[in-house]
Motif scaffolding. Structure first.
Motif, mmCIF file in Angstrom:
data_model
loop_
_atom_site.group_PDB
_atom_site.id
_atom_site.type_symbol
_atom_site.label_atom_id
_atom_site.label_comp_id
_atom_site.label_asym_id
_atom_site.label_seq_id
_atom_site.Cartn_x
_atom_site.Cartn_y
_atom_site.Cartn_z
ATOM 1 N N ARG A 1 -28.736 -19.505 -6.002
ATOM 2 C CA ARG A 1 -28.586 -18.128 -5.234
ATOM 3 C C ARG A 1 -29.582 -17.846 -4.134
ATOM 4 O O ARG A 1 -30.363 -17.330 -4.372
ATOM 5 N N ASP B 1 -32.314 -17.108 -6.338
ATOM 6 C CA ASP B 1 -31.524 -16.707 -8.072
ATOM 7 C C ASP B 1 -31.604 -17.832 -8.094
ATOM 8 O O ASP B 1 -30.607 -18.518 -8.081
ATOM 9 N N LEU C 1 -29.532 -19.685 -11.856
ATOM 10 C CA LEU C 1 -29.329 -18.946 -13.337
ATOM 11 C C LEU C 1 -28.490 -20.203 -13.549
ATOM 12 O O LEU C 1 -27.961 -21.302 -12.791
ATOM 13 N N GLY D 1 -38.147 -21.297 -6.132
ATOM 14 C CA GLY D 1 -38.135 -19.933 -6.852
ATOM 15 C C GLY D 1 -38.430 -18.673 -7.161
ATOM 16 O O GLY D 1 -38.000 -17.551 -6.779
ATOM 17 N N ASN E 1 -23.098 -11.665 -12.371
ATOM 18 C CA ASN E 1 -23.962 -11.796 -11.071
ATOM 19 C C ASN E 1 -23.596 -13.667 -11.696
ATOM 20 O O ASN E 1 -24.007 -14.893 -11.200
#
Length: 210
Positions: A103, A14, A16, A10, A65
């Motif tokens: 990501r 990123d 998601l 983390g 995103n």
């Protein structure tokens, strides 16, 4: 032996969760609907490939995103078994809420992280999984974020990542080779048996004539 420092996933990426699979109600004016390519868990192959995509229509735009990008890592939310690294840009493509996108920040090699996720992370996650007794297991963003990643030189990360990608390619080539061998063997056996059948029929015709 060198002890590697660990960093939490983390902290270096990123993480998601995708958009819901459920279809939005179509507006009276269908021209207002926006169509996107949509990746779901069953679209992911086992050789770091995407076998197909579907379409999803929405009345509201998808946040930028949530478009798939080169070097994104896809991981199934339910029963994770493999990591998929996106090797090239895919236009106008988003992903299901049953997938996670990891990501990675620029100081880390995406293929290295994908390799760790597939070969170490999933095993670790299985011990920290929601519903681990149930047939369907579900991982969370929180569990992913807590995954320890060994910090090594970037060049070594690249080398390990390339080894992982080459291993995937070798497995695919081996499976394709085995399938081709089986096809050739089946064709050879069919050719022999058909000749024997024709030969037997010819012998019968010869005996009838004489």
């Amino acid at each position: 032996m060198t002890a590697f420092k660990d960093v939490k996933l983390g902290k270096i990426a990123d993480i998601l969760n995708g958009i819901p699979d459920s279809k939005q109600l179509e507006s009276a004016n269908k021209a207002n609907m926006i169509t996107y390519n949509f990746i779901q868990p069953n679209h992911l192959g086992i050789f770091n490939n995407i076998q197909s995509v579907s379409e999803i229509k929405r009345t509201t735009p998808v946040d930028e995103n949530y478009f798939i990008r080169k070097n994104d890592i896809l991981l199934k939310r339910l029963n994770p078994d493999a990591a998929t690294l996106i090797n090239e840009d895919i236009s106008n493509t988003t992903f299901s809420s049953n997938l996670f996108v990891i990501r990675v920040f620029k100081d880390y090699c995406p293929s290295y992280i994908a390799c760790l996720l597939e070969n170490h992370g999933i095993t670790w996650l299985n011990g920290n999984i929601v519903g681990s007794i149930a047939p369907i297991k579900s991982i969370s963003i929180k569990a992913l974020a807590e995954l320890d990643i060994p910090v090594i030189e970037y060049k070594k990360q690249e080398a390990i990542g390339q080894m992982w990608l080459l291993c995937k390619k070798r497995k695919q080539l081996m499976i394709n080779l085995i399938a081709e061998d089986q096809r050739l063997m089946a064709a050879a056996i069919k050719n022999i048996t058909e000749k024997n059948v024709r030969g037997g029929q010819n012998d019968g015709d010869y005996q009838k004539r004489y």
